[in-house]
Design an enzyme around this catalytic site. Structure first.
Site, PDB file in Angstrom:
ATOM      1  N   GLU A 162       0.794  -1.226   0.000  1.00 38.90           N
ATOM      2  CA  GLU A 162       0.000   0.000   0.000  1.00 38.90           C
ATOM      3  C   GLU A 162       0.831   1.284   0.000  1.00 38.90           C
ATOM      4  O   GLU A 162       0.775   2.067   0.930  1.00 38.90           O
ATOM      5  CB  GLU A 162      -0.944   0.000   1.219  1.00 38.90           C
ATOM      6  CG  GLU A 162      -1.861  -1.200   1.224  1.00 38.90           C
ATOM      7  CD  GLU A 162      -2.786  -1.223   2.428  1.00 38.90           C
ATOM      8  OE1 GLU A 162      -3.957  -1.564   2.247  1.00 38.90           O
ATOM      9  OE2 GLU A 162      -2.358  -0.924   3.548  1.00 38.90           O
TER      10      GLU A 162
HETATM   11  C1  TNX Z   1      -4.856  -3.760   4.685  1.00 41.09           C
HETATM   12  S1  TNX Z   1      -3.578  -5.938   3.306  1.00 41.09           S
HETATM   13  C2  TNX Z   1      -3.554  -3.652   5.155  1.00 41.09           C
HETATM   14  C3  TNX Z   1      -3.331  -3.183   6.521  1.00 41.09           C
HETATM   15  C4  TNX Z   1      -4.622  -2.923   7.257  1.00 41.09           C
HETATM   16  C5  TNX Z   1      -5.644  -3.963   6.872  1.00 41.09           C
HETATM   17  C6  TNX Z   1      -6.942  -3.862   7.631  1.00 41.09           C
HETATM   18  C7  TNX Z   1      -2.322  -5.131   3.755  1.00 41.09           C
HETATM   19  C8  TNX Z   1      -1.060  -5.683   3.306  1.00 41.09           C
HETATM   20  N1  TNX Z   1      -2.441  -4.008   4.480  1.00 41.09           N
HETATM   21  O1  TNX Z   1      -2.521  -2.057   6.536  1.00 41.09           O
HETATM   22  O2  TNX Z   1      -4.352  -2.972   8.611  1.00 41.09           O
HETATM   23  O3  TNX Z   1      -5.908  -3.824   5.506  1.00 41.09           O
HETATM   24  O4  TNX Z   1      -7.771  -4.970   7.395  1.00 41.09           O
END
Ligand code: TNX
Length: 528
Positions: free
Chosen positions: A344
């Protein structure tokens, strides 16, 4: 696009206030009658063994019971010690551990047998009137066999108080068992909310009961930096004092981390440390603003947005920092992996992002570890030893395969246990899906993602992100019964798995959880 969808996910955030009162329906009450009635039933082992033949007279644990291990086998003796710690409090028996090799009548025998068919984690267990024998090719197999023995004993065996009179019976049985996948893990996000050493150990205990062998700790995110780095003392001094919602945060000293590693190791659980980079780094930037492209110090962050922070990929200072962090953590991590996050980051350009991942991969390799990262790392050039943790996209997972890298399967619709079970679940999120127990159970990692087949898969991993999760009781509520479901996905051959069987077998664990003091969700899908 990514940022928009990410922020939509968090519009449904529900914080569970007054959690203990509000979010543990019926969890700590006594065992339900139907499960108690099945107590003597053979079908209570989770994950389901590869082969199990019932028959013959049972083994009865008597006050003369001993555990016999081969002299000179320190690991078998340690596993025997852990078994004795379970048996002694509830039975009140002395349960001595003997290495004399003398009589094994009435004994529980743990023995390495040089049996290659069992691999590094498999075991055989036979129980009959004279003894219980657990044999394995390697010490981890003995440990897993002991977990099966625990589950074959009545749930009262987990009691911390002497329970008598009780008939401590193990049904007559012959088992051969070994795992489908080498990596059967769980990720705990100790960054959004901090969890104490004791809580992390409690979670490790739960993993061990279900033959999970990897505990991945998410040690850094926007809301907190959770591990002491001696060459960078500001990280914990400034970056650890926050968490979601503004609580006090916290961090592990290197000694505390080492204590967790040792505790996990004794249970054949590998700790995988994750420092999420280059995004998810607000807490690190509070301590080291020079690592951002603007050099401006951000304020501490206690919200739940994602995708707004990043290290600068074009500064040597960034890589000096990564080197310090990886070097120190690698030195106190006996397991082969270092997880660099990588998820992300909509801020860096493709070029800068891949540059960061590739340089970090070199640093991690130089410090003797294999890199693991969330699936986005597959946009960069991966080494075949790197592991890409798939959570959303087939295309990205398939890109990892192209480099010969293995994929760790954590599809968010199946394995993100911070998702609610249903719309009534008070804590948790629901951006990926509602995940009832059957959703967590009824899927096959080898056919789930296009272009990712059995030989490409390192294993499976559950994730508990902690935006709404404040303590181990809440973790347990989200994990159970979904974690046992995923444990079976990772361990049992697909052809030997069956939802109807699982939903009755796992029901027999409720009294066990009660004796262990472990919280759980009373899913309407389970045959309690
Ligand atoms: C996605 S999936 C994230 C996290 C959040 C989560 C909450 C991923 C690699 N990162 O930063 O905590 O969603 O469900």
């Amino acid at each position: 696009m990514q940022v928009a969808s990410l922020s939509r996910r968090f519009s449904v955030l529900v914080l569970c206030s007054g959690f203990l009162a509000a979010c543990t329906p019926a969890a700590r009450v006594g065992a339900p009658a139907p499960a108690q009635a099945r107590m003597g039933s053979p079908s209570r082992v989770v994950p389901e063994p590869v082969s199990m033949t019932m028959g013959g007279a049972p083994f009865v644990l008597r006050d003369s019971v001993t555990i016999v291990v081969d002299a000179g086998n320190a690991e078998a003796a340690r596993t025997a010690g852990l078994l004795a710690l379970i048996l002694r409090p509830s039975t009140g028996f002395a349960v001595p551990i003997s290495t004399t090799g003398a009589s094994v009548r009435g004994a529980i025998v743990l023995r390495l047998s040089g049996d290659g068919e069992l691999g590094p984690e498999g075991y055989r267990l036979t129980a009959g009137p004279d003894s219980v024998r657990i044999t394995a090719n390697a010490p981890a197999g003995l440990f897993h066999g002991v977990q099966t023995l625990r589950q074959l004993l009545p749930p009262q065996i987990e009691s911390h108080l002497i329970l008598s009179p009780m008939s401590w019976t193990v049904p007559g049985v012959t088992i051969m068992d070994r795992p489908r996948f080498a990596w059967r893990g769980a990720m705990l996000d100790v960054a959004r909310h901090f969890f104490t050493v004791k809580e992390v150990k409690q979670y490790a205990d739960l993993l061990a009961l279900y033959k999970m062998n990897t505990l991945h700790l998410h040690l850094g995110d926007d809301q907190g930096w959770r591990l002491e780095i001696k060459s960078r003392p500001k990280l914990t001094a400034m970056g650890s004092v926050t968490q979601v919602g503004g609580g006090p945060g916290g961090f592990y000293t290197q000694d505390e981390y080492t204590d967790i590693v040792r505790y996990a190791q004794e249970r054949y659980i590998t700790i995988v440390p994750e420092i999420d980079m280059p995004g998810h780094t607000n807490a690190a930037l509070v301590a080291h603003p020079e690592l951002s492209c603007s050099r401006r110090s951000p304020g501490p962050y206690t919200g739940t947005d994602v995708g707004f922070s990043t290290f600068c990929a074009n500064k040597e200072e960034t890589y000096a920092f990564v080197d310090d962090v990886v070097r120190e953590i690698a030195a106190i991590t006996p397991g082969p992996y270092f997880h660099m996050g990588g998820d992300e980051n909509p801020i860096l350009s493709h070029e800068d992002y891949t540059k960061f991942v590739e340089r970090t991969q070199d640093i991690i390799t130089r410090h003797g570890k294999q890199m693991v990262g969330w699936e986005e790392i597959s946009r960069a050039q991966l080494k075949p030893t790197t592991i890409s943790q798939a959570w959303a996209s087939d295309t990205i997972a398939a890109a990892a395969v192209k480099y010969g890298a293995k994929v760790l399967m954590s599809p968010s619709k199946r394995t993100y246990f911070d998702m609610k079970y249903d719309d009534n679940t008070e804590l948790g999120l629901k951006w990926a899906a509602l995940i009832e127990v059957r959703d967590a159970y009824d899927w096959d990692p080898a056919t789930y993602m296009k272009g990712v087949t059995e030989p490409n898969i390192a294993g499976v991993e559950a994730a508990i992100w902690a935006e709404t999760v404040r303590n181990i009781t809440a973790v347990e509520y989200l994990a159970i019964p979904r974690l046992p479901a995923l444990a079976e996905v990772g361990w049992t051959p697909q052809s030997a798995r069956n939802w109807e069987s699982f939903r009755t077998r796992v029901a027999t664990h409720a009294p066990r959880w009660n004796f262990l003091g472990v919280n759980y969700y009373r899913s309407p899908q389970i045959a309690w």
